[in-house]
Design a protein around this motif. Structure first.
Motif, PDB file in Angstrom:
ATOM      1  N   PHE A 125      45.763  71.859 -40.358  1.00 27.95           N
ATOM      2  CA  PHE A 125      45.554  70.729 -41.315  1.00 27.95           C
ATOM      3  C   PHE A 125      46.766  70.589 -41.844  1.00 27.95           C
ATOM      4  N   VAL A 126      46.959  69.580 -41.803  1.00 23.65           N
ATOM      5  CA  VAL A 126      48.467  68.715 -42.731  1.00 23.65           C
ATOM      6  C   VAL A 126      48.023  68.454 -43.810  1.00 23.65           C
ATOM      7  N   SER A 127      48.499  68.086 -44.637  1.00 22.81           N
ATOM      8  CA  SER A 127      48.518  66.954 -46.220  1.00 22.81           C
ATOM      9  C   SER A 127      50.218  66.534 -46.382  1.00 22.81           C
ATOM     10  N   ALA A 128      50.261  65.878 -47.639  1.00 25.72           N
ATOM     11  CA  ALA A 128      51.134  65.955 -48.062  1.00 25.72           C
ATOM     12  C   ALA A 128      51.280  65.623 -49.302  1.00 25.72           C
ATOM     13  N   LEU A 129      52.273  65.938 -50.639  1.00 26.65           N
ATOM     14  CA  LEU A 129      52.792  65.630 -51.457  1.00 26.65           C
ATOM     15  C   LEU A 129      53.985  65.079 -52.089  1.00 26.65           C
ATOM     16  N   TYR A 130      54.206  63.942 -52.680  1.00 27.97           N
ATOM     17  CA  TYR A 130      55.346  63.218 -52.432  1.00 27.97           C
ATOM     18  C   TYR A 130      56.106  63.357 -53.877  1.00 27.97           C
ATOM     19  N   LYS A 131      54.524  63.335 -54.996  1.00 25.62           N
ATOM     20  CA  LYS A 131      54.220  63.398 -56.564  1.00 25.62           C
ATOM     21  C   LYS A 131      53.607  63.886 -57.167  1.00 25.62           C
ATOM     22  N   ALA A 132      54.422  64.902 -57.858  1.00 24.98           N
ATOM     23  CA  ALA A 132      53.608  66.778 -57.867  1.00 24.98           C
ATOM     24  C   ALA A 132      53.167  66.105 -59.060  1.00 24.98           C
ATOM     25  N   THR A 133      51.988  64.578 -59.730  1.00 24.64           N
ATOM     26  CA  THR A 133      51.728  65.144 -60.817  1.00 24.64           C
ATOM     27  C   THR A 133      50.483  65.739 -60.805  1.00 24.64           C
ATOM     28  N   LEU A 134      49.994  65.943 -62.126  1.00 24.05           N
ATOM     29  CA  LEU A 134      48.475  66.808 -61.902  1.00 24.05           C
ATOM     30  C   LEU A 134      47.738  66.461 -61.282  1.00 24.05           C
ATOM     31  N   GLY A 135      46.774  65.272 -61.374  1.00 19.46           N
ATOM     32  CA  GLY A 135      46.152  64.624 -60.578  1.00 19.46           C
ATOM     33  C   GLY A 135      46.108  64.837 -58.828  1.00 19.46           C
ATOM     34  N   TYR A 136      47.440  64.559 -58.476  1.00 13.18           N
ATOM     35  CA  TYR A 136      46.927  64.724 -57.221  1.00 13.18           C
ATOM     36  C   TYR A 136      47.417  66.485 -56.271  1.00 13.18           C
ATOM     37  N   LEU A 137      48.509  66.754 -57.673  1.00 16.00           N
ATOM     38  CA  LEU A 137      48.108  68.329 -57.369  1.00 16.00           C
ATOM     39  C   LEU A 137      46.869  69.362 -57.380  1.00 16.00           C
TER      40      LEU A 137
END
Length: 296
Positions: free
Chosen positions: A35-47
């Motif tokens: 399983f793969v995802s991505a985190l390009y901007k480590a904002t609190l919401g996306y984290l």
């Protein structure tokens, strides 16, 4: 009685070694999936969202239940254990937070390196942070979806036989690992886009199932800039993949990427699909935002 007890003590580790060896052989023959995802901007919401995604992957895919895990191939005789050993196995399983036989990678780019705190949080949730070289937008510093072409790197994860990419703003509501088997026949699998109830002939790139291939990756990496006049760059990699795979894709049912925007046009239809959904995509009102708070 003493001799019998000694024999049992000796045979127990031998049986365990044989079972582990058998499972390792099965693991080597079944292929590797992730399983793969991505985190390009480590904002609190996306984290927060990617942590929720990690939790739902763990919830529905552990070693006891994975369709492609070694344990699923074990014979009924080997899976039969005494109540005491079962209790011991249960307690040891509960002590390990992440038992999935599938790797979990989260992509991030060299352009936006993540902080040590963020990396630690990702690892604590079972993710393996995986840095990739930044692939710039064809128009340079394009504000909208400027990082999304980095998703093309999933085609270069050739250490795996199959990849299920899931956007960070998605979560699982059922098991999905049955789709890995499809990668043996189909290199690119997705779900058609549904925006505000309007079905599209194209795919939504929030959930993708692919068979990695280095030649394909090189073609995609070169083509998304060379062929920028052949597709609408407003929706970045989604439109490019629609162009590239316009004649060669397998479409999954909508329950594998249920778009929240569909609820705006038809709540009844959305709730009907939601009861059977496997992946739900929060395309509107991300957690922490005003729209999300008003809808919950």
């Amino acid at each position: 009685p003493e001799e019998l007890t000694d024999a049992r003590v000796i045979s127990a580790p031998l049986q365990k070694e044989q079972q582990e060896e058998q499972q390792q052989q099965q693991l080597n023959t079944r292929g590797r999936y992730a399983f793969v995802s991505a985190l390009y901007k480590a904002t609190l919401g996306y984290l927060r969202m990617i942590c929720v995604l990690a939790y739902t992957i763990s919830r529905y895919h552990d070693n006891e239940n994975d369709l492609l895990s070694p344990s699923s191939y074990s014979s009924s005789s080997s899976s039969s254990t005494s109540s005491s050993s079962s209790s011991s196995s249960s307690s040891s399983s509960s002590s390990s937070s992440f038992l999935s036989s599938y790797d979990r990678l989260v992509l991030y780019t060299s352009k936006r390196p993540l902080s040590n705190d963020t990396l630690c949080q990702l690892r604590a949730q079972g993710w393996t942070p995986y840095m990739v070289q930044h692939l710039p937008h064809p128009q340079g510093d394009y504000k909208k979806y400027s990082d999304q072409f980095n998703k093309l790197h999933i085609f270069n994860l050739t250490q795996y036989d199959g990849i299920m990419y899931i956007d960070a703003d998605c979560f699982l509501s059922n098991r999905v690992d049955e789709v890995f088997r499809l990668t043996k026949q189909f290199p690119f699998i997705a779900v058609h886009d549904n925006w505000y109830g309007q079905d599209s002939l194209g795919i939504n790139a929030g959930v993708l199932v692919v068979r990695p291939d280095n030649d394909t990756f090189l073609q995609l990496k070169e083509g998304y800039i060379k062929d920028k006049d052949k597709y609408n760059i407003d929706y970045a990699e989604q439109n490019y993949l629609n162009y590239y795979y316009r004649h060669n894709k397998l479409l999954l049912p909508e329950i594998y990427n249920l778009n929240a925007a569909q609820a705006i046009s038809s709540k009844e239809e959305f709730y009907r699909l939601q009861s059977r959904a496997k992946v739900q995509h929060i395309t509107l009102g991300k957690p922490g935002g005003t729209l999300w708070s008003n809808r919950t």
